[in-house]
Design a protein around this motif. Structure first.
Motif, PDB file in Angstrom:
ATOM      1  N   THR A  72      -3.572   5.464  -3.240  1.00 16.18           N
ATOM      2  CA  THR A  72      -2.369   5.982  -3.883  1.00 16.18           C
ATOM      3  C   THR A  72      -1.219   4.999  -3.760  1.00 16.18           C
ATOM      4  N   ILE A  73      -0.368   4.941  -4.775  1.00 22.78           N
ATOM      5  CA  ILE A  73       0.821   4.089  -4.776  1.00 22.78           C
ATOM      6  C   ILE A  73       1.988   4.838  -5.421  1.00 22.78           C
ATOM      7  N   ALA A  74       3.211   4.472  -5.036  1.00 22.82           N
ATOM      8  CA  ALA A  74       4.408   5.057  -5.633  1.00 22.82           C
ATOM      9  C   ALA A  74       5.539   4.035  -5.579  1.00 22.82           C
ATOM     10  N   LEU A  75       6.332   3.983  -6.634  1.00 20.60           N
ATOM     11  CA  LEU A  75       7.449   3.048  -6.754  1.00 20.60           C
ATOM     12  C   LEU A  75       8.730   3.692  -6.251  1.00 20.60           C
ATOM     13  N   SER A  76       9.540   2.930  -5.512  1.00 23.73           N
ATOM     14  CA  SER A  76      10.816   3.437  -5.016  1.00 23.73           C
ATOM     15  C   SER A  76      11.766   3.716  -6.177  1.00 23.73           C
ATOM     16  N   PRO A  77      12.725   4.621  -5.999  1.00 27.15           N
ATOM     17  CA  PRO A  77      13.666   4.941  -7.074  1.00 27.15           C
ATOM     18  C   PRO A  77      14.447   3.741  -7.598  1.00 27.15           C
ATOM     19  N   ASP A  78      14.714   2.729  -6.743  1.00 27.20           N
ATOM     20  CA  ASP A  78      15.445   1.554  -7.208  1.00 27.20           C
ATOM     21  C   ASP A  78      14.523   0.485  -7.789  1.00 27.20           C
ATOM     22  N   GLY A  79      13.224   0.745  -7.776  1.00 30.08           N
ATOM     23  CA  GLY A  79      12.267  -0.172  -8.377  1.00 30.08           C
ATOM     24  C   GLY A  79      12.016  -1.447  -7.598  1.00 30.08           C
ATOM     25  N   LYS A  80      12.459  -1.520  -6.338  1.00 34.42           N
ATOM     26  CA  LYS A  80      12.334  -2.751  -5.553  1.00 34.42           C
ATOM     27  C   LYS A  80      11.197  -2.725  -4.529  1.00 34.42           C
ATOM     28  N   LYS A  81      10.655  -1.547  -4.275  1.00 38.33           N
ATOM     29  CA  LYS A  81       9.618  -1.419  -3.243  1.00 38.33           C
ATOM     30  C   LYS A  81       8.479  -0.533  -3.754  1.00 38.33           C
ATOM     31  N   VAL A  82       7.324  -0.748  -3.186  1.00 38.82           N
ATOM     32  CA  VAL A  82       6.147   0.075  -3.475  1.00 38.82           C
ATOM     33  C   VAL A  82       5.602   0.590  -2.158  1.00 38.82           C
ATOM     34  N   VAL A  83       5.207   1.849  -2.120  1.00 39.65           N
ATOM     35  CA  VAL A  83       4.538   2.395  -0.954  1.00 39.65           C
ATOM     36  C   VAL A  83       3.099   2.710  -1.337  1.00 39.65           C
ATOM     37  N   SER A  84       2.169   2.415  -0.429  1.00 34.97           N
ATOM     38  CA  SER A  84       0.759   2.683  -0.690  1.00 34.97           C
ATOM     39  C   SER A  84       0.143   3.460   0.463  1.00 34.97           C
ATOM     40  N   GLY A  85      -0.934   4.182   0.155  1.00 32.14           N
ATOM     41  CA  GLY A  85      -1.693   4.901   1.173  1.00 32.14           C
ATOM     42  C   GLY A  85      -3.142   4.477   1.130  1.00 32.14           C
ATOM     43  N   SER A  86      -3.748   4.309   2.307  1.00 37.56           N
ATOM     44  CA  SER A  86      -5.098   3.753   2.389  1.00 37.56           C
ATOM     45  C   SER A  86      -6.032   4.605   3.234  1.00 37.56           C
ATOM     46  N   GLU A  87      -7.319   4.301   3.110  1.00 38.08           N
ATOM     47  CA  GLU A  87      -8.360   5.019   3.838  1.00 38.08           C
ATOM     48  C   GLU A  87      -8.281   4.817   5.347  1.00 38.08           C
ATOM     49  N   ASP A  88      -7.626   3.742   5.791  1.00 34.11           N
ATOM     50  CA  ASP A  88      -7.503   3.494   7.229  1.00 34.11           C
ATOM     51  C   ASP A  88      -6.389   4.321   7.866  1.00 34.11           C
ATOM     52  N   GLY A  89      -5.781   5.219   7.101  1.00 36.75           N
ATOM     53  CA  GLY A  89      -4.702   6.058   7.599  1.00 36.75           C
ATOM     54  C   GLY A  89      -3.345   5.401   7.531  1.00 36.75           C
ATOM     55  N   GLY A  90      -3.268   4.209   6.946  1.00 33.57           N
ATOM     56  CA  GLY A  90      -2.017   3.473   6.888  1.00 33.57           C
ATOM     57  C   GLY A  90      -1.186   3.779   5.659  1.00 33.57           C
ATOM     58  N   VAL A  91       0.116   3.816   5.872  1.00 32.25           N
ATOM     59  CA  VAL A  91       1.103   3.869   4.791  1.00 32.25           C
ATOM     60  C   VAL A  91       1.858   2.552   4.851  1.00 32.25           C
ATOM     61  N   ARG A  92       1.835   1.791   3.769  1.00 33.71           N
ATOM     62  CA  ARG A  92       2.418   0.449   3.768  1.00 33.71           C
ATOM     63  C   ARG A  92       3.545   0.347   2.754  1.00 33.71           C
ATOM     64  N   LEU A  93       4.593  -0.357   3.165  1.00 31.81           N
ATOM     65  CA  LEU A  93       5.734  -0.605   2.307  1.00 31.81           C
ATOM     66  C   LEU A  93       5.677  -2.057   1.842  1.00 31.81           C
ATOM     67  N   TRP A  94       5.718  -2.275   0.522  1.00 29.26           N
ATOM     68  CA  TRP A  94       5.585  -3.602  -0.076  1.00 29.26           C
ATOM     69  C   TRP A  94       6.872  -4.006  -0.782  1.00 29.26           C
ATOM     70  N   ASP A  95       7.192  -5.281  -0.709  1.00 29.18           N
ATOM     71  CA  ASP A  95       8.314  -5.829  -1.473  1.00 29.18           C
ATOM     72  C   ASP A  95       7.817  -6.187  -2.870  1.00 29.18           C
ATOM     73  N   ILE A  96       8.485  -5.695  -3.892  1.00 30.70           N
ATOM     74  CA  ILE A  96       8.011  -5.868  -5.260  1.00 30.70           C
ATOM     75  C   ILE A  96       8.066  -7.320  -5.712  1.00 30.70           C
ATOM     76  N   ASP A  97       8.992  -8.094  -5.166  1.00 27.63           N
ATOM     77  CA  ASP A  97       9.130  -9.498  -5.594  1.00 27.63           C
ATOM     78  C   ASP A  97       8.123 -10.417  -4.919  1.00 27.63           C
ATOM     79  N   SER A  98       7.927 -10.233  -3.609  1.00 27.80           N
ATOM     80  CA  SER A  98       7.038 -11.129  -2.869  1.00 27.80           C
ATOM     81  C   SER A  98       5.593 -10.662  -2.844  1.00 27.80           C
ATOM     82  N   GLY A  99       5.378  -9.353  -3.045  1.00 27.39           N
ATOM     83  CA  GLY A  99       4.030  -8.814  -2.946  1.00 27.39           C
ATOM     84  C   GLY A  99       3.526  -8.734  -1.520  1.00 27.39           C
ATOM     85  N   LYS A 100       4.440  -8.761  -0.552  1.00 31.05           N
ATOM     86  CA  LYS A 100       4.080  -8.739   0.861  1.00 31.05           C
ATOM     87  C   LYS A 100       4.472  -7.413   1.506  1.00 31.05           C
ATOM     88  N   VAL A 101       3.741  -7.063   2.558  1.00 31.74           N
ATOM     89  CA  VAL A 101       4.033  -5.849   3.310  1.00 31.74           C
ATOM     90  C   VAL A 101       5.246  -6.066   4.200  1.00 31.74           C
TER      91      VAL A 101
END
Length: 366
Positions: A72-101
């Motif tokens: 699962t993924i969702a975009l922040s209201p300001d469009g600058k960040k992405v949050v993802s959910g994974s099978e390992d139980g992790g919720v990760r916050l990504w920077d939209i410009d760099s593509g890094k966690v």
């Protein structure tokens, strides 16, 4: 008051306007990015990928952080960040410009099925196969309150109300596949974590939820093959939308609040007129299970993802106009948003099963 019941009619098949090919496993989430030129997908191959909307080609390298399946993924209201959910139980916050966690939350003890941003972008809500919903403070990284435990539930869907005072969860009672298996939507006070009410009506696991932007209606999709709408003043069911022949995996509302899109394990996506709860045109046929739906910011394109390892886009403006419903394309919003109000979606780790195992109960991933 009797409930309205609608069924869709058969009509000629509609073809996608673009195909996005490159993932090596089921594509389980898709969403449009700001600017109207790109979409993002997530997959069980462990990657997030960005695509050129016009050419269908991947932009830059995969986004990866480990090898765990991304559900699962969702975009922040300001469009600058992405949050993802994974099978390992992790919720990760990504920077939209760099593509890094930029941040990892590893509090869940089972796969993450659903993630959602608060409207102000300060909180992230996640639901998991461990039966809990967790609220995280984006700035501090701290959990807000204690994890919400829905007893007997696997949480597949979580979503904040527009005013952020409530959130809804959807899941299924244990054990599965028995006459005792009831599903319920639960409404929680976001500030106190207390249960407000329980909505009963679905006869199988609740897969996805979306709140209308005015906060007056909650919409749910379920493994009982139905979509239901709920009045959030009375918490009573309003309408029952039927037509899919297998589980509903995802629902999303268009930016102007006029059209609902749904995806299903029956291999189709369907558009619905929210004015009368009637289906719009024929179903959008996919080669395999349809996993997710997402509207573009202008409401003219729909992105879908599929178990055939591909994502697709569909020209909603053409479909709606050919159906003679041009008025559904008019912008009725008072406050424009970065993207449409996408729903939560997708089962993960129910009853100690992975997302993959759950889907295999209904069909086979290509």
């Amino acid at each position: 008051m009797s409930l309205s019941r609608v069924k869709r009619k058969e009509a000629p098949a509609i073809t996608p306007c673009q195909k996005f090919q490159g993932h090596t496993d089921c594509v389980y989430g898709a969403m449009h990015l700001p600017g109207g030129q790109r979409i993002m997908t997530c997959s069980w191959d462990g990657s997030l990928r960005v695509w050129n909307l016009k050419s269908g080609k991947q932009i830059r390298d995969d986004w990866r952080d480990g090898e765990s399946e991304v559900s699962t993924i969702a975009l922040s209201p300001d469009g600058k960040k992405v949050v993802s959910g994974s099978e390992d139980g992790g919720v990760r916050l990504w920077d939209i410009d760099s593509g890094k966690v930029s941040r990892r939350w590893m509090g869940h003890t089972n796969g993450v099925a659903s993630v959602c941003w608060s409207r102000d972008g300060q909180r992230v809500l996640s639901g998991s196969g461990d039966g809990t919903a967790r609220q995280q403070d984006v700035e501090t990284g701290q959990i807000i309150l204690s994890p919400i435990k829905a007893a007997g539930h696997t949480l597949w869907a979580v979503v904040y109300s527009p005013d952020m005072t409530l959130f809804a969860t959807g899941g299924g009672e244990r054990p599965p596949n028995t006459e005792d298996n009831k599903s319920a939507i639960k409404i929680w006070n976001a500030k106190t974590g207390k249960l407000v009410t329980t909505l009963e009506g679905h006869t199988h696991w609740v897969q996805c939820l979306v709140w209308t932007p005015d906060g007056k209606t909650l919409i749910s999709g379920s493994y009982d093959d139905s979509i239901r709408t709920w009045n959030t003043s009375t918490w009573k069911q309003i309408a029952l939308l039927e037509g899919h022949t297998s589980a509903i995996t995802s629902i999303a509302i268009s930016p102007n609040d006029c059209i609902l899109a749904s995806a299903s394990l029956d291999g189709t996506a369907q558009l619905w007129n929210l004015d009368d709860n009637q289906p719009i045109a024929s179903p959008l046929q996919h080669p395999a299970l349809a996993c997710s739906v997402s509207f573009s910011a202008d409401g003219k394109l729909l992105a879908t993802c599929c178990a055939d390892k591909n994502a697709y886009t569909w020209d909603i403006s053409v479909i709606v106009k050919e159906a003679g419903l041009d008025e559904l394309l008019l912008d009725k919003r008072d406050e424009p948003s970065v993207l449409a109000a996408d729903a939560t979606r997708r089962p993960v780790q129910p009853f100690d099963l992975s997302v993959r195992d759950t889907l295999m109960l209904s069909s086979r991933c290509i």
